[in-house]
Design a protein around this motif. Structure first.
Motif, PDB file in Angstrom:
ATOM      1  N   PHE A 155       0.835  -1.205   0.000  1.00  0.00           N
ATOM      2  CA  PHE A 155       0.000   0.000   0.000  1.00  0.00           C
ATOM      3  C   PHE A 155       0.865   1.250   0.000  1.00  0.00           C
ATOM      4  CE2 PHE A 155      -1.477   3.399   2.795  1.00  0.00           C
ATOM      5  CZ  PHE A 155      -2.539   3.881   2.044  1.00  0.00           C
ATOM      6  N   ALA A 156       1.871   1.279   0.862  1.00  0.00           N
ATOM      7  CA  ALA A 156       2.724   2.459   0.975  1.00  0.00           C
ATOM      8  C   ALA A 156       3.502   2.700  -0.323  1.00  0.00           C
ATOM      9  CB  ALA A 156       3.689   2.295   2.148  1.00  0.00           C
ATOM     10  N   GLU A 157       3.964   1.629  -0.947  1.00  0.00           N
ATOM     11  CA  GLU A 157       4.641   1.764  -2.243  1.00  0.00           C
ATOM     12  C   GLU A 157       3.708   2.413  -3.263  1.00  0.00           C
ATOM     13  OE1 GLU A 157       5.824  -2.134  -3.404  1.00  0.00           O
ATOM     14  OE2 GLU A 157       7.571  -2.193  -2.063  1.00  0.00           O
ATOM     15  N   TRP A 158       2.481   1.922  -3.315  1.00  0.00           N
ATOM     16  CA  TRP A 158       1.512   2.451  -4.280  1.00  0.00           C
ATOM     17  C   TRP A 158       1.227   3.927  -4.014  1.00  0.00           C
ATOM     18  CZ3 TRP A 158      -3.173   4.854  -4.145  1.00  0.00           C
ATOM     19  CH2 TRP A 158      -3.888   4.928  -5.353  1.00  0.00           C
ATOM     20  N   LEU A 159       1.042   4.277  -2.749  1.00  0.00           N
ATOM     21  CA  LEU A 159       0.746   5.661  -2.405  1.00  0.00           C
ATOM     22  C   LEU A 159       1.907   6.574  -2.796  1.00  0.00           C
ATOM     23  CD1 LEU A 159      -1.721   6.999  -0.985  1.00  0.00           C
ATOM     24  CD2 LEU A 159      -0.331   7.046   1.096  1.00  0.00           C
ATOM     25  N   ASN A 160       3.122   6.113  -2.539  1.00  0.00           N
ATOM     26  CA  ASN A 160       4.310   6.892  -2.879  1.00  0.00           C
ATOM     27  C   ASN A 160       4.429   7.096  -4.384  1.00  0.00           C
ATOM     28  OD1 ASN A 160       7.248   7.325  -3.574  1.00  0.00           O
ATOM     29  ND2 ASN A 160       7.412   7.392  -1.343  1.00  0.00           N
ATOM     30  N   ILE A 161       4.216   6.024  -5.132  1.00  0.00           N
ATOM     31  CA  ILE A 161       4.332   6.096  -6.591  1.00  0.00           C
ATOM     32  C   ILE A 161       3.247   6.985  -7.188  1.00  0.00           C
ATOM     33  CG2 ILE A 161       4.104   4.744  -8.726  1.00  0.00           C
ATOM     34  CD1 ILE A 161       5.380   2.384  -7.119  1.00  0.00           C
ATOM     35  N   THR A 162       2.039   6.824  -6.688  1.00  0.00           N
ATOM     36  CA  THR A 162       0.886   7.500  -7.281  1.00  0.00           C
ATOM     37  C   THR A 162       0.854   8.992  -6.988  1.00  0.00           C
ATOM     38  OG1 THR A 162      -0.365   5.438  -7.062  1.00  0.00           O
ATOM     39  CG2 THR A 162      -1.630   7.445  -7.475  1.00  0.00           C
ATOM     40  N   TYR A 163       1.261   9.388  -5.773  1.00  0.00           N
ATOM     41  CA  TYR A 163       1.101  10.781  -5.368  1.00  0.00           C
ATOM     42  C   TYR A 163       2.407  11.495  -5.022  1.00  0.00           C
ATOM     43  CZ  TYR A 163      -3.834   9.538  -5.034  1.00  0.00           C
ATOM     44  OH  TYR A 163      -5.111   9.112  -5.326  1.00  0.00           O
ATOM     45  N   GLY A 164       3.527  10.790  -5.092  1.00  0.00           N
ATOM     46  CA  GLY A 164       4.797  11.381  -4.682  1.00  0.00           C
ATOM     47  C   GLY A 164       5.190  12.625  -5.457  1.00  0.00           C
ATOM     48  N   ASP A 165       4.880  12.664  -6.739  1.00  0.00           N
ATOM     49  CA  ASP A 165       5.232  13.829  -7.552  1.00  0.00           C
ATOM     50  C   ASP A 165       4.262  14.982  -7.350  1.00  0.00           C
ATOM     51  OD1 ASP A 165       7.459  12.608  -8.573  1.00  0.00           O
ATOM     52  OD2 ASP A 165       6.476  11.903 -10.411  1.00  0.00           O
ATOM     53  N   ALA A 166       3.206  14.765  -6.584  1.00  0.00           N
ATOM     54  CA  ALA A 166       2.234  15.825  -6.302  1.00  0.00           C
ATOM     55  C   ALA A 166       2.450  16.415  -4.914  1.00  0.00           C
ATOM     56  CB  ALA A 166       0.814  15.278  -6.419  1.00  0.00           C
ATOM     57  N   GLY A 167       3.587  16.085  -4.295  1.00  0.00           N
ATOM     58  CA  GLY A 167       3.905  16.641  -2.986  1.00  0.00           C
ATOM     59  C   GLY A 167       3.344  15.864  -1.813  1.00  0.00           C
ATOM     60  N   ILE A 168       2.704  14.725  -2.103  1.00  0.00           N
ATOM     61  CA  ILE A 168       2.174  13.880  -1.026  1.00  0.00           C
ATOM     62  C   ILE A 168       3.160  12.742  -0.809  1.00  0.00           C
ATOM     63  CG2 ILE A 168       0.270  12.409  -0.291  1.00  0.00           C
ATOM     64  CD1 ILE A 168      -1.552  14.128  -2.063  1.00  0.00           C
ATOM     65  N   HIS A 169       3.873  12.819   0.286  1.00  0.00           N
ATOM     66  CA  HIS A 169       4.941  11.863   0.560  1.00  0.00           C
ATOM     67  C   HIS A 169       4.416  10.683   1.370  1.00  0.00           C
ATOM     68  CE1 HIS A 169       7.594  14.982  -0.904  1.00  0.00           C
ATOM     69  NE2 HIS A 169       7.073  15.820  -0.017  1.00  0.00           N
ATOM     70  N   CYS A 170       5.065   9.559   1.227  1.00  0.00           N
ATOM     71  CA  CYS A 170       4.691   8.372   2.001  1.00  0.00           C
ATOM     72  C   CYS A 170       5.943   7.582   2.336  1.00  0.00           C
ATOM     73  CB  CYS A 170       3.720   7.494   1.217  1.00  0.00           C
ATOM     74  SG  CYS A 170       3.190   6.018   2.145  1.00  0.00           S
ATOM     75  N   SER A 171       6.073   7.221   3.593  1.00  0.00           N
ATOM     76  CA  SER A 171       7.153   6.349   4.051  1.00  0.00           C
ATOM     77  C   SER A 171       6.548   5.166   4.777  1.00  0.00           C
ATOM     78  CB  SER A 171       8.101   7.102   5.006  1.00  0.00           C
ATOM     79  OG  SER A 171       8.751   8.164   4.354  1.00  0.00           O
ATOM     80  N   VAL A 172       7.319   4.083   4.860  1.00  0.00           N
ATOM     81  CA  VAL A 172       6.851   2.894   5.570  1.00  0.00           C
ATOM     82  C   VAL A 172       7.922   2.469   6.569  1.00  0.00           C
ATOM     83  CG1 VAL A 172       7.710   1.269   3.811  1.00  0.00           C
ATOM     84  CG2 VAL A 172       5.861   0.581   5.339  1.00  0.00           C
ATOM     85  N   LEU A 173       7.485   2.234   7.797  1.00  0.00           N
ATOM     86  CA  LEU A 173       8.377   1.849   8.886  1.00  0.00           C
ATOM     87  C   LEU A 173       8.374   0.338   9.035  1.00  0.00           C
ATOM     88  CD1 LEU A 173      10.053   2.333  11.482  1.00  0.00           C
ATOM     89  CD2 LEU A 173       7.881   2.759  12.677  1.00  0.00           C
ATOM     90  N   CYS A 174       9.562  -0.265   8.987  1.00  0.00           N
ATOM     91  CA  CYS A 174       9.686  -1.727   9.067  1.00  0.00           C
ATOM     92  C   CYS A 174      10.709  -2.124  10.127  1.00  0.00           C
ATOM     93  CB  CYS A 174      10.079  -2.305   7.705  1.00  0.00           C
ATOM     94  SG  CYS A 174       8.831  -2.117   6.417  1.00  0.00           S
ATOM     95  N   PRO A 175      10.383  -1.959  11.401  1.00  0.00           N
ATOM     96  CA  PRO A 175      11.310  -2.352  12.462  1.00  0.00           C
ATOM     97  C   PRO A 175      11.271  -3.855  12.715  1.00  0.00           C
ATOM     98  CG  PRO A 175       9.307  -1.534  13.431  1.00  0.00           C
ATOM     99  CD  PRO A 175       9.141  -1.407  11.930  1.00  0.00           C
ATOM    100  N   GLN A 176      12.313  -4.321  13.385  1.00  0.00           N
ATOM    101  CA  GLN A 176      12.316  -5.703  13.854  1.00  0.00           C
ATOM    102  C   GLN A 176      11.872  -5.662  15.321  1.00  0.00           C
ATOM    103  OE1 GLN A 176      16.096  -7.753  13.205  1.00  0.00           O
ATOM    104  NE2 GLN A 176      15.016  -9.578  12.577  1.00  0.00           N
TER     105      GLN A 176
END
Length: 264
Positions: A155-176
């Motif tokens: 989901f986060a990958e899709w959000l980043n790809i789809t809206y990243g160039d419109a100034g809407i940033h998305c990161s995903v946290l993957c801790p152990q």
């Protein structure tokens, strides 16, 4: 992050509370949301606003965002952090699967459906999804957790790809491993799957404190880094998995067997 507004779900404890405290220390205005009534006490102690309720439901999220906008102003950051372990193994109760899917995955989608149009109108915003190393690798013993965390990464990958160039940033946290109630509850669980899952994480590397994770998260946001890895070794394991999937699966089966036998 000074003078910005942030919503943090699952904010009454663990990573959520630590992220909220780190944001407040940087001058942000923060609303923490949680199903636990303790969210009010925690908010008062750290200087945040509080919202108690189900942040996985559409109506709950709409009310949450409305409260933030009314009390704090337009929302700049949304941290979809609330999560649960879910049923062990394949699970027999379909309603339990519905619950973990709602909290661990649909919360992110439903929150984005509310926030993205607002950010499009304003010209920017930042969505942070809390997944897990289990979303890049897998989690021994805990199927629903692994499945939903994999889905959150997607989901986060899709959000980043789809809206990243419109100034809407998305990161995903993957801790152990992180020293939170979510992890520690598995040590003495009734389910052998949950106990194995706990050992798989705690034996795999250092268990971090939530405050350590929060600092890594905010540093990554400042750099607009997509994949947030408080445990850098997770990237090495992820690369190993991708380079030879069958070898990695064999290794995971050996690791699982040792956990079950108590030799680790």
């Amino acid at each position: 992050m000074s003078d910005t507004v942030a919503i943090v779900t699952g904010g009454a404890s663990g990573i959520g509370r630590a992220v909220a405290e780190a944001l407040l220390a940087r001058g942000a205005r923060v609303l923490i949301a949680d199903l636990a009534p303790s969210v009010h006490e925690v908010a008062a102690s750290i200087g945040a606003s509080a919202w108690e309720g189900d942040c996985s439901a559409v109506a709950g999220l709409e009310d949450l965002v409305a409260k933030a906008e009314t009390e704090l102003g337009e929302v700049d950051f949304f941290f979809a952090n609330a999560g649960i372990v879910g049923p062990p193994g394949l699970g027999e109760d379909e309603s339990a699967w519905d619950t973990v899917l709602d909290i661990n995955l649909r919360q992110h989608v439903r929150a984005a459906k509310i926030m993205v149009p607002k950010w499009q109108a304003r010209g920017g915003g930042y969505f942070v999804s809390t997944a897990s190393a289990a979303g890049l690798l897998t989690q021994i013993g805990q199927l629903s957790y692994s499945v939903t965390k994999h889905a959150v990464v997607g989901f986060a990958e899709w959000l980043n790809i789809t809206y990243g160039d419109a100034g809407i940033h998305c990161s995903v946290l993957c801790p152990q491993g992180v020293n939170t109630p979510l992890l520690n509850g598995g040590a003495h669980a009734d389910s052998s799957n949950d106990r194995s899952a706990n050992k798989a994480v705690t034996k795999a590397g250092r268990v971090l404190e939530p405050a350590e994770v929060a600092e890594v998260v905010l540093a990554a946001i400042e750099e607009e880094t997509f994949l947030i890895l408080p445990h850098p070794e997770v990237l090495d394991m992820y690369r190993m998995k991708g380079s030879d999937y069958d070898r990695w699966l064999r290794g995971m089966r050996r690791y699982q067997k040792k956990l079950d036998e108590g030799t680790i």
